[in-house]
Write a protein that holds these residues in place. Structure first.
Motif, PDB file in Angstrom:
ATOM      1  N   ALA A 121       0.831  -1.212   0.000  1.00 55.35           N
ATOM      2  CA  ALA A 121       0.000   0.000   0.000  1.00 55.35           C
ATOM      3  C   ALA A 121       0.865   1.260   0.000  1.00 55.35           C
ATOM      4  N   LEU A 122       2.041   1.183   0.599  1.00 55.95           N
ATOM      5  CA  LEU A 122       2.953   2.331   0.605  1.00 55.95           C
ATOM      6  C   LEU A 122       3.827   2.267  -0.643  1.00 55.95           C
ATOM      7  N   ASP A 158      -1.762   3.746  -1.116  1.00 55.09           N
ATOM      8  CA  ASP A 158      -2.909   3.318  -1.907  1.00 55.09           C
ATOM      9  C   ASP A 158      -3.994   2.876  -0.930  1.00 55.09           C
ATOM     10  N   LEU A 159      -5.016   3.732  -0.774  1.00 54.62           N
ATOM     11  CA  LEU A 159      -6.061   3.443   0.216  1.00 54.62           C
ATOM     12  C   LEU A 159      -6.846   2.184  -0.145  1.00 54.62           C
ATOM     13  N   GLY A 160      -6.754   1.780  -1.407  1.00 55.40           N
ATOM     14  CA  GLY A 160      -7.445   0.559  -1.823  1.00 55.40           C
ATOM     15  C   GLY A 160      -6.745  -0.691  -1.330  1.00 55.40           C
ATOM     16  N   ASP A 199      -7.828   7.838  -7.638  1.00 54.91           N
ATOM     17  CA  ASP A 199      -8.021   8.804  -6.552  1.00 54.91           C
ATOM     18  C   ASP A 199      -7.739   8.205  -5.176  1.00 54.91           C
ATOM     19  N   LEU A 200      -7.575   6.881  -5.146  1.00 54.33           N
ATOM     20  CA  LEU A 200      -7.276   6.236  -3.864  1.00 54.33           C
ATOM     21  C   LEU A 200      -5.822   6.423  -3.455  1.00 54.33           C
ATOM     22  N   ALA A 253     -11.328  -3.140   1.774  1.00 49.79           N
ATOM     23  CA  ALA A 253     -10.052  -3.436   1.108  1.00 49.79           C
ATOM     24  C   ALA A 253     -10.134  -4.691   0.251  1.00 49.79           C
ATOM     25  N   CYS A 254     -10.891  -5.699   0.701  1.00 54.94           N
ATOM     26  CA  CYS A 254     -10.991  -6.950  -0.067  1.00 54.94           C
ATOM     27  C   CYS A 254     -11.632  -6.697  -1.430  1.00 54.94           C
TER      28      CYS A 254
END
Lengths: 255, 502
Positions: free
Chosen positions: A55-56, A66-68, A100-101, A202-203
């Motif tokens: 995510a980082l 990445d917030l997703g 945008d995430l 997230a899933c």
């Protein structure tokens, strides 16, 4: 009967005056992460190794989350030696587009409203069919909560319905297991056009903790056209409600 | 007896576990069950060309766990005809490794995934992913007999599963529950997964049992490292586990109220459940306890001012809870719907190996907090709740009484936390060992077992969620009932789909 009435009076009215009043989240709640690149030592890419889910990410020298893919565990904030990563209590996370995430130092891009035609159709009455496609039931439980009296989803004209034939769209949780793929696609096909697809958690966005498992599809991104992404593991009910209301144009960018 | 005994949270070197001849293994298991032991887990692990079978027996009265080991080729004689409680474990072994338990009376896949060895126990094409639900369902034939099939996508926001009711008019003769839709292949993933990922996967085995599964995993890691978590961390874990129990038990009574149409308690409990979740969020930021329990301790500490704030909120929530439950259990129309509905006989519950609320509602004395205590529960948990009638009413009553006990527990824990650190770093794991952890989650006993290789990495990790034991109980509860009672019976068990499917 008397006892029931007495208890009813004692427990009182508990619906939260949202959105007039902003929700108060616990001190340790991990909402939108904030990255301060000014604190990053030059050339440091250490954070890319911190997150086991990738995510980082450092892109063009700028660290982003990445917030997703983020599970909001907060371990990166605890481990970053420069203290560049922090988690704020901002629950507003939902967006309309996958890119945008990616969240960094810039202003968050919150979910935009549907176009005028779709808003006219769904703005005052939106019925959703929920499909759990491998979700651990935490996402599902916190969606159920939206219909309880604290959140009272019904007052916004939004309702979860039993049949896809009665629905304006589907809201999917879970990484989409191989064994749920066809049931998910069948449910989507059964919803009349025009229809919406919402990925919650997230899933559903990227596979969550099960990303890369041979038995899951890493979310619905490659299977269905997504209109709204609601990040979190699981998303807080306020995050989900915020996303739904923004999608329908009921909240402005600033609120 | 050649079983090796250990305590909850214990560790044995694999080399000390005698490999029994299969006949001796089967005889020893039968003897254990005759002596009131329960088979808490039965699983296979590859051993060269052959396979090791491991059985974990819970000897509740002695507070002991026993491990038995045998080695088989690709076939072995099914133990199910004599020990019905292993029937799902044997189907699981067959599906995972392609081993055939010969003479299994109900031999079908469980989760519909390809075998890990490329050998298929049912002779299906190993190159093709099995289709979920592709099997022979139990059928009843005759005039006026009909079948009702439901799912996988149910009405409502819940997980998917497929149910087939064999009915004669309104009466259900048999219900077959076919799951597997949520299968994410966790057990297959675990060997070789970096430790940083595993903690999150454990927290999402069953979302509403985050603390229970994360605690069992942490206990396994601490056993393998030979370093128990500090007392403060163990107290915070138990506190979080009881908050998890409170949230879910209250939510379930609200669910029962919804299903019998008693709206005051339905709406009160829907909100009160959230109040308990919010207390967990005060502790660690997540309503489900995500990120709290980590190997070596807890990731968050609880200082005196936070404990005082939580205590104050707990008192208010406890008052609301008591009020909501009292009017429910005080209404004759509610009790009339609960009493006698969905009854499971005690001997059926014992034979099927039910655990948790479902077992205690049938009068079975099973509670890992009492019999296999660990951490903060050592010498402090002595109030095991049982009911005798085995029906929906008994399952509701067990919940109500456990809510009272958990409230007391949380209050005491918040007032009296042991001093010291809340997390330690763990040394390397023991190589070639077997470790075991039992945690009494709100649904029942969560069992984790790990085998390590020569480098101390997991070579096999076995997870038994209480739902794996209890779905058969729901099928039994429906026999002879009306199909319209299914929602009520189902809610009284409230089992996890992904906990079963993993």
């Amino acid at each position: 009967m008397f006892k029931i009435l007495r208890e009813r009076i004692r427990q009182g009215h508990r619906t939260y005056p949202y959105p007039v009043q902003a929700p108060v989240l616990p001190e340790r709640f991990r909402g939108r992460p904030r990255i301060d690149p000014k604190r990053c030592p030059p050339g440091c890419r250490g954070c890319e190794d911190l997150c086991p889910y990738g995510a980082l990410q450092v892109r063009d020298g700028q660290p982003r989350i990445d917030l997703g893919l983020c599970l909001f565990c907060g371990e990166c904030a605890a481990a970053c030696p420069a203290g560049a990563v922090t988690f704020t209590r901002d629950h507003r996370l939902a967006v309309r587009h996958r890119e945008d995430l990616l969240s960094g130092a810039d202003e968050p891009r919150l979910a935009q409203a549907l176009d005028a035609r779709m808003k006219k159709l769904f703005g005052r009455s939106l019925k959703l069919r929920q499909v759990s496609a491998g979700g651990c039931n935490a996402c599902e439980a916190d969606l159920n909560v939206l219909s309880t009296l604290v959140f009272d989803l019904g007052r916004f004209g939004i309702q979860f319905v039993a049949s896809p034939r009665h629905a304006d769209g589907i809201l999917v949780t879970g990484p989409v297991t191989e064994n749920m793929k066809s049931a998910l696609l069948d449910t989507y096909a059964a919803v009349p056009e025009p229809k919406l697809v919402i990925a919650s958690g997230a899933c559903a966005i990227g596979g969550g903790p099960f990303r890369g498992s041979p038995e899951v599809h890493n979310g619905i991104g490659d299977l269905l056209p997504v209109d709204l992404y609601i990040p979190g593991c699981p998303p807080h009910p306020w995050t989900a409600l915020d996303g739904l209301l923004r999608l329908l144009g009921r909240l402005t960018q600033k609120s | 007896m050649s079983a090796l005994t250990l305590k909850n949270g214990g560790l044995v070197p694999l080399a000390e576990l005698e490999i029994l001849d299969f006949a001796a293994f089967a005889a020893a298991l039968r003897q254990e069950v005759d002596a009131q032991g329960r088979i808490a887990a039965l699983f296979a692990a590859p051993a060269g060309e052959q396979f090791d079978l491991f059985a974990l027996v819970a000897r509740d009265r002695q507070g002991q766990l026993a491990v038995l080991r045998s080695r088989v080729g690709t076939r072995f004689a099914s133990l199910t005809p004599e020990l019905p409680q292993v029937h799902l474990f044997e189907r699981e072994i067959a599906e995972q490794y392609g081993l055939v338990p010969e003479g299994h009376p109900w031999f079908k896949p469980l989760r519909f995934h390809p075998s890990w060895t490329g050998r298929d126990a049912w002779g299906r094409d190993p190159r093709r992913h099995p289709l979920v639900g592709e099997m022979d369902y139990y059928r009843v034939a005759g005039e006026e007999v009909h079948e009702v099939a439901v799912g996988p996508v149910h009405a409502g926001i819940i997980e998917p599963g497929h149910f087939r009711f064999q009915c004669h008019g309104e009466q259900v003769l048999h219900l077959e529950i076919s799951l597997g839709y949520q299968h994410r292949a966790v057990e297959a993933l675990l060997p070789g997964t970096p430790a940083a990922k595993i903690a999150h996967q454990m927290e999402t085995l069953a979302g509403d049992s985050t603390i229970a599964h994360a605690s069992a995993y942490a206990q396994i890691c601490e056993a393998l490292a030979g370093t128990p978590a500090p007392p403060r961390a163990l107290a915070i874990r138990a506190l979080a586990l009881e908050l998890e129990r409170l949230a879910n038990h209250v939510g379930d009574i609200g669910g029962l109220a919804t299903d019998v149409g008693f709206l005051p308690t339905a709406s009160f409990c829907g909100r009160i459940r959230g109040d308990y979740l919010n207390l967990s969020a005060e502790l660690c930021g997540s309503r489900f306890g995500r990120g709290l329990v980590r190997p070596g301790g807890t990731a968050f500490d609880l200082d005196a001012s936070l404990a005082a704030r939580m205590l104050e909120r707990l008192e208010a929530v406890a008052r609301d809870t008591r009020g909501a439950l009292e009017i429910f259990f005080d209404s004759p129309s509610v009790l009339a719907r609960l009493e006698g509905t969905g009854r499971v006989a005690a001997q059926d519950a014992a034979a099927l190996g039910l655990v948790g609320v479902a077992a205690r509602a049938c009068g079975l004395n099973i509670d890992a907090r009492r019999h296999h205590p660990w951490g903060a529960y050592l010498d402090r948990f002595d109030h095991l709740v049982t009911e005798d009638s085995g029906d929906v009413f008994a399952r509701a009553r067990v919940r109500r009484r456990e809510i009272n006990d958990s409230l007391r527990w949380v209050r005491d824990a918040l007032r009296d936390l042991p001093a010291g650190p809340s997390r330690l770093s763990l040394p390397a794991r023991a190589a070639r060992h077997l470790a075991v952890a039992l945690v009494e989650g709100w649904r029942g006993e969560v069992v984790h077992l790990a085998l390590t290789d020569q480098d101390g990495r997991f070579s096999r990790y076995k997870i038994v969620d209480p739902s794996f034991r209890n779905w058969s109980g729901l099928a039994m509860a429906l026999r002879g009932e009306q199909i319209s009672d299914f929602p009520l019976c189902n809610k009284s068990f409230n089992l996890s789909y992904c906990g079963f499917d993993l």
